[in-house]
Write a protein that holds these residues in place. Structure first.
Motif, PDB file in Angstrom:
ATOM      1  N   SER A 107       0.828  -1.210   0.000  1.00  0.00           N
ATOM      2  CA  SER A 107       0.000   0.000   0.000  1.00  0.00           C
ATOM      3  C   SER A 107       0.859   1.255   0.000  1.00  0.00           C
ATOM      4  O   SER A 107       0.581   2.217  -0.731  1.00  0.00           O
ATOM      5  N   ARG A 108       1.915   1.254   0.804  1.00  0.00           N
ATOM      6  CA  ARG A 108       2.782   2.437   0.869  1.00  0.00           C
ATOM      7  C   ARG A 108       3.468   2.688  -0.471  1.00  0.00           C
ATOM      8  O   ARG A 108       3.539   3.832  -0.942  1.00  0.00           O
ATOM      9  N   LEU A 109       3.969   1.623  -1.093  1.00  0.00           N
ATOM     10  CA  LEU A 109       4.659   1.788  -2.372  1.00  0.00           C
ATOM     11  C   LEU A 109       3.704   2.282  -3.462  1.00  0.00           C
ATOM     12  O   LEU A 109       4.084   3.098  -4.309  1.00  0.00           O
ATOM     13  N   ARG A 110       2.481   1.800  -3.424  1.00  0.00           N
ATOM     14  CA  ARG A 110       1.498   2.280  -4.398  1.00  0.00           C
ATOM     15  C   ARG A 110       1.189   3.755  -4.189  1.00  0.00           C
ATOM     16  O   ARG A 110       1.090   4.539  -5.135  1.00  0.00           O
ATOM     17  N   GLN A 111       1.000   4.132  -2.936  1.00  0.00           N
ATOM     18  CA  GLN A 111       0.597   5.505  -2.624  1.00  0.00           C
ATOM     19  C   GLN A 111       1.691   6.509  -2.946  1.00  0.00           C
ATOM     20  O   GLN A 111       1.424   7.599  -3.454  1.00  0.00           O
ATOM     21  N   THR A 112       2.933   6.163  -2.641  1.00  0.00           N
ATOM     22  CA  THR A 112       4.026   7.107  -2.884  1.00  0.00           C
ATOM     23  C   THR A 112       4.406   7.171  -4.363  1.00  0.00           C
ATOM     24  O   THR A 112       4.943   8.183  -4.827  1.00  0.00           O
ATOM     25  N   GLY A 113       4.126   6.109  -5.118  1.00  0.00           N
ATOM     26  CA  GLY A 113       4.529   6.076  -6.520  1.00  0.00           C
ATOM     27  C   GLY A 113       6.023   6.017  -6.698  1.00  0.00           C
ATOM     28  O   GLY A 113       6.549   6.307  -7.783  1.00  0.00           O
ATOM     29  N   GLU A 114       6.729   5.635  -5.636  1.00  0.00           N
ATOM     30  CA  GLU A 114       8.184   5.547  -5.676  1.00  0.00           C
ATOM     31  C   GLU A 114       8.635   4.525  -6.711  1.00  0.00           C
ATOM     32  O   GLU A 114       8.104   3.412  -6.773  1.00  0.00           O
ATOM     33  N   GLU A 115       9.601   4.907  -7.525  1.00  0.00           N
ATOM     34  CA  GLU A 115      10.145   3.975  -8.508  1.00  0.00           C
ATOM     35  C   GLU A 115      11.242   3.141  -7.857  1.00  0.00           C
ATOM     36  O   GLU A 115      12.253   3.679  -7.393  1.00  0.00           O
ATOM     37  N   LEU A 116      11.039   1.847  -7.816  1.00  0.00           N
ATOM     38  CA  LEU A 116      12.061   0.953  -7.293  1.00  0.00           C
ATOM     39  C   LEU A 116      13.013   0.566  -8.416  1.00  0.00           C
ATOM     40  O   LEU A 116      12.579   0.217  -9.516  1.00  0.00           O
ATOM     41  N   ARG A 117      14.288   0.616  -8.115  1.00  0.00           N
ATOM     42  CA  ARG A 117      15.293   0.329  -9.135  1.00  0.00           C
ATOM     43  C   ARG A 117      16.028  -0.965  -8.801  1.00  0.00           C
ATOM     44  O   ARG A 117      16.448  -1.180  -7.671  1.00  0.00           O
ATOM     45  N   PHE A 118      16.168  -1.799  -9.820  1.00  0.00           N
ATOM     46  CA  PHE A 118      16.817  -3.089  -9.665  1.00  0.00           C
ATOM     47  C   PHE A 118      17.858  -3.264 -10.766  1.00  0.00           C
ATOM     48  O   PHE A 118      17.530  -3.141 -11.943  1.00  0.00           O
ATOM     49  N   GLY A 119      19.085  -3.550 -10.386  1.00  0.00           N
ATOM     50  CA  GLY A 119      20.120  -3.917 -11.346  1.00  0.00           C
ATOM     51  C   GLY A 119      20.255  -5.426 -11.342  1.00  0.00           C
ATOM     52  O   GLY A 119      20.783  -6.000 -10.388  1.00  0.00           O
ATOM     53  N   LEU A 120      19.789  -6.080 -12.392  1.00  0.00           N
ATOM     54  CA  LEU A 120      19.721  -7.534 -12.402  1.00  0.00           C
ATOM     55  C   LEU A 120      20.623  -8.176 -13.455  1.00  0.00           C
ATOM     56  O   LEU A 120      20.329  -9.228 -13.989  1.00  0.00           O
ATOM     57  N   GLY A 121      21.744  -7.520 -13.731  1.00  0.00           N
ATOM     58  CA  GLY A 121      22.678  -8.074 -14.700  1.00  0.00           C
ATOM     59  C   GLY A 121      23.190  -9.443 -14.321  1.00  0.00           C
ATOM     60  O   GLY A 121      23.485 -10.271 -15.181  1.00  0.00           O
ATOM     61  N   ASP A 122      23.309  -9.708 -13.012  1.00  0.00           N
ATOM     62  CA  ASP A 122      23.810 -11.002 -12.557  1.00  0.00           C
ATOM     63  C   ASP A 122      22.706 -12.041 -12.363  1.00  0.00           C
ATOM     64  O   ASP A 122      22.999 -13.219 -12.166  1.00  0.00           O
ATOM     65  N   SER A 123      21.447 -11.606 -12.390  1.00  0.00           N
ATOM     66  CA  SER A 123      20.331 -12.529 -12.133  1.00  0.00           C
ATOM     67  C   SER A 123      19.195 -12.296 -13.119  1.00  0.00           C
ATOM     68  O   SER A 123      18.056 -12.015 -12.732  1.00  0.00           O
ATOM     69  N   PRO A 124      19.461 -12.426 -14.410  1.00  0.00           N
ATOM     70  CA  PRO A 124      18.450 -12.082 -15.415  1.00  0.00           C
ATOM     71  C   PRO A 124      17.220 -12.976 -15.401  1.00  0.00           C
ATOM     72  O   PRO A 124      16.141 -12.556 -15.814  1.00  0.00           O
ATOM     73  N   ASP A 125      17.353 -14.223 -14.916  1.00  0.00           N
ATOM     74  CA  ASP A 125      16.202 -15.130 -14.943  1.00  0.00           C
ATOM     75  C   ASP A 125      15.115 -14.728 -13.951  1.00  0.00           C
ATOM     76  O   ASP A 125      13.993 -15.252 -14.011  1.00  0.00           O
ATOM     77  N   LEU A 126      15.434 -13.798 -13.044  1.00  0.00           N
ATOM     78  CA  LEU A 126      14.417 -13.315 -12.105  1.00  0.00           C
ATOM     79  C   LEU A 126      13.533 -12.233 -12.705  1.00  0.00           C
ATOM     80  O   LEU A 126      12.481 -11.905 -12.155  1.00  0.00           O
ATOM     81  N   ALA A 137       1.046  -5.680  -9.137  1.00  0.00           N
ATOM     82  CA  ALA A 137       0.903  -5.148  -7.782  1.00  0.00           C
ATOM     83  C   ALA A 137       0.787  -3.625  -7.774  1.00  0.00           C
ATOM     84  O   ALA A 137       0.548  -3.022  -6.728  1.00  0.00           O
ATOM     85  N   GLY A 138       0.974  -2.984  -8.946  1.00  0.00           N
ATOM     86  CA  GLY A 138       0.851  -1.536  -9.038  1.00  0.00           C
ATOM     87  C   GLY A 138       2.054  -0.784  -8.518  1.00  0.00           C
ATOM     88  O   GLY A 138       1.925   0.341  -8.028  1.00  0.00           O
ATOM     89  N   ILE A 139       3.247  -1.354  -8.625  1.00  0.00           N
ATOM     90  CA  ILE A 139       4.469  -0.754  -8.099  1.00  0.00           C
ATOM     91  C   ILE A 139       5.368  -0.313  -9.252  1.00  0.00           C
ATOM     92  O   ILE A 139       5.746  -1.130 -10.110  1.00  0.00           O
ATOM     93  N   CYS A 140       5.723   0.961  -9.280  1.00  0.00           N
ATOM     94  CA  CYS A 140       6.594   1.484 -10.339  1.00  0.00           C
ATOM     95  C   CYS A 140       8.002   0.905 -10.191  1.00  0.00           C
ATOM     96  O   CYS A 140       8.494   0.705  -9.071  1.00  0.00           O
ATOM     97  N   PHE A 141       8.668   0.681 -11.311  1.00  0.00           N
ATOM     98  CA  PHE A 141       9.998   0.075 -11.226  1.00  0.00           C
ATOM     99  C   PHE A 141      10.825   0.397 -12.455  1.00  0.00           C
ATOM    100  O   PHE A 141      10.315   0.794 -13.505  1.00  0.00           O
ATOM    101  N   SER A 142      12.129   0.174 -12.280  1.00  0.00           N
ATOM    102  CA  SER A 142      13.086   0.212 -13.384  1.00  0.00           C
ATOM    103  C   SER A 142      14.057  -0.936 -13.177  1.00  0.00           C
ATOM    104  O   SER A 142      14.606  -1.103 -12.080  1.00  0.00           O
ATOM    105  N   ILE A 143      14.242  -1.760 -14.202  1.00  0.00           N
ATOM    106  CA  ILE A 143      15.170  -2.882 -14.154  1.00  0.00           C
ATOM    107  C   ILE A 143      16.247  -2.631 -15.192  1.00  0.00           C
ATOM    108  O   ILE A 143      15.950  -2.436 -16.375  1.00  0.00           O
ATOM    109  N   THR A 144      17.516  -2.625 -14.766  1.00  0.00           N
ATOM    110  CA  THR A 144      18.610  -2.235 -15.652  1.00  0.00           C
ATOM    111  C   THR A 144      19.640  -3.357 -15.798  1.00  0.00           C
ATOM    112  O   THR A 144      19.608  -4.366 -15.102  1.00  0.00           O
ATOM    113  N   ASP A 145      20.565  -3.136 -16.743  1.00  0.00           N
ATOM    114  CA  ASP A 145      21.718  -4.011 -16.986  1.00  0.00           C
ATOM    115  C   ASP A 145      21.311  -5.399 -17.494  1.00  0.00           C
ATOM    116  O   ASP A 145      21.954  -6.399 -17.170  1.00  0.00           O
ATOM    117  N   VAL A 146      20.267  -5.452 -18.299  1.00  0.00           N
ATOM    118  CA  VAL A 146      19.754  -6.759 -18.730  1.00  0.00           C
ATOM    119  C   VAL A 146      19.672  -6.877 -20.255  1.00  0.00           C
ATOM    120  O   VAL A 146      18.784  -7.532 -20.789  1.00  0.00           O
TER     121      VAL A 146
END
Length: 420
Positions: free
Chosen positions: A283-302, A313-322
């Protein structure tokens, strides 16, 4: 009874799935890691075939590689044909092995889709070592004729910018060479933890233990983390939880990554994993609209389970290095963007990253999701049935590549394959 499906114009089958929210959840069981299994099969041969392997997954990739290993062990000097099916890892590892066996004459082939995935970096490195590899079709691709020779690691380099598997293949077979392959600087390698896995396993097999146990698969666990994310407060129990600490798998970061969005992991006295999500964090992440950032170059299968789960889940995100996700069973960045778009999620997709800004547009009516022949696409979208509602998945049975029992196991938490 048989699962309900419709057949498309190209013969592909579409299966229906729905979520039964009243279902009483039951513990689930994961397959063994096919990444560990592939290495174990090759290393067991390289170091003398004396180690008993336990926990091997009963999936397409492992069965196909195991069959090839049995055939090479039994073959003499005559030419033998091997078909590695759809297993990209299997083909790369077996190519390096076949090239390293003096007196063995092999023809290596695979599925049509895998024929289109180039092997140039590995072929180039093996040829530096003295390998005799003849591409019978397009240069750099299967099918190939391989005449095994005594190779040398002196001066051999490897490009691991597309896949860490090229370096892993050389590391595993070079004990058979006149001089070993010395790992160069691989700071630019993608999926570096998989190289570390190879090195740790090679040391273990070099000790010639009687038995080697394959860990449960963290990549498979990611779909149940996705399910927990979409069902806050509903616990998932994993009977054969992979190790949280000292795991060989880089994807063991799964627990920590999903932990950032409120999915907690606890291990009980019997070694079972208890996974549940905190609704307040969501609920908090949805309300704030905070963008979560994930660098998944080492774990691309996730990425598939995480991206689909975060959107639903309605959570903003950025996934990089993939960027290397574009060279898997499908171009996973483009496919995720295309399929999530059917559910109204407009994904921004660049060369090496993807992101979602939280805006959901009109949902396609009567949408049919397409696995694009990629097991991870099928599993990530079917798991999202609690959020997406009843869905149809094209070519759903592609999950046999890594997790043949997936639909049975996800059914234990209420995601049901519709029966005719």
């Amino acid at each position: 009874m048989s699962a309900s499906f419709m057949t498309g114009g190209d013969g592909s089958k579409t299966a229906g799935f729905f979520y039964d929210s009243e279902a009483v959840g039951q513990p689930v069981c994961l397959p063994g890691s096919k990444s560990i299994a592939a290495r174990a099969l090759v290393l067991s041969y390289v170091f003398g075939n004396h180690t008993r392997l336990t926990g091997l997954p009963d999936c397409d990739d492992t069965r196909e590689l195991a069959a090839a290993m049995e055939l090479v062990a039994a073959s003499g000097g005559s030419q033998v044909e091997y078909n590695l099916g759809t297993g990209g890892t299997s083909l790369r590892f077996f190519l390096a092995l076949a090239a390293s066996l003096p007196g063995k004459d092999s023809v290596l082939d695979c599925s049509d889709a895998l024929r289109r995935r180039p092997l140039n970096p590995l072929i180039s490195s093996l040829r530096q070592a003295g390998a005799d590899i003849e591409c019978l079709g397009a240069e750099g691709c299967a099918p190939m004729r391989v005449r095994g020779k005594r190779l040398s690691g002196h001066g051999v380099t490897v490009d691991s910018g597309i896949s860490s598997q090229f370096a892993s293949a050389l590391l595993m077979v070079s004990p058979l060479w006149s001089s070993p392959f010395l790992l160069p600087d691989v700071r630019g390698a993608v999926s570096r933890p998989y190289i570390d896995m190879t090195l740790r396993m090679a040391r273990a097999f070099g000790r010639k233990s009687e038995e080697y146990c394959i860990e449960s698969d963290w990549s498979a666990a990611s779909y149940f983390y996705e399910y927990a994310l979409l069902n806050p407060g509903r616990e998932v129990i994993i009977d054969n939880m992979p190790p949280l600490k000292d795991s060989l798998q880089g994807d063991s970061v799964c627990a920590g990554i999903f932990g950032r969005v409120g999915v907690r992991t606890e291990i009980d006295g019997q070694g079972r994993g208890h996974i549940s999500c905190d609704h307040e964090v969501i609920s908090r992440l949805r309300q704030t609209g905070e963008e979560l950032r994930f660098g998944l170059g080492d774990s691309p299968d996730l990425v598939p389970a995480l991206a689909v789960g975060l959107c639903c889940a309605g959570i903003c995100f950025s996934i990089t290095d993939v960027a290397h996700l574009r060279h898997k069973e499908s171009d996973r960045l483009s496919v995720l963007a295309e399929e999530l778009g059917k559910a109204g999620y407009e994904i921004e997709c660049r060369h090496d990253r993807m992101s979602w800004n939280g805006i959901r547009k009109e949902v396609m009516s009567d949408a049919e999701f397409d696995s694009h022949g990629d097991h991870r696409m099928a599993m990530s979208f079917v798991t999202a049935a609690p959020a997406l509602g009843e869905i149809r998945m094209r070519d759903a049975d592609v999950v046999t590549k890594s997790f043949p029992d997936f639909y049975s196991q996800v059914g234990r938490v209420g995601v049901i394959r519709r029966i005719r």
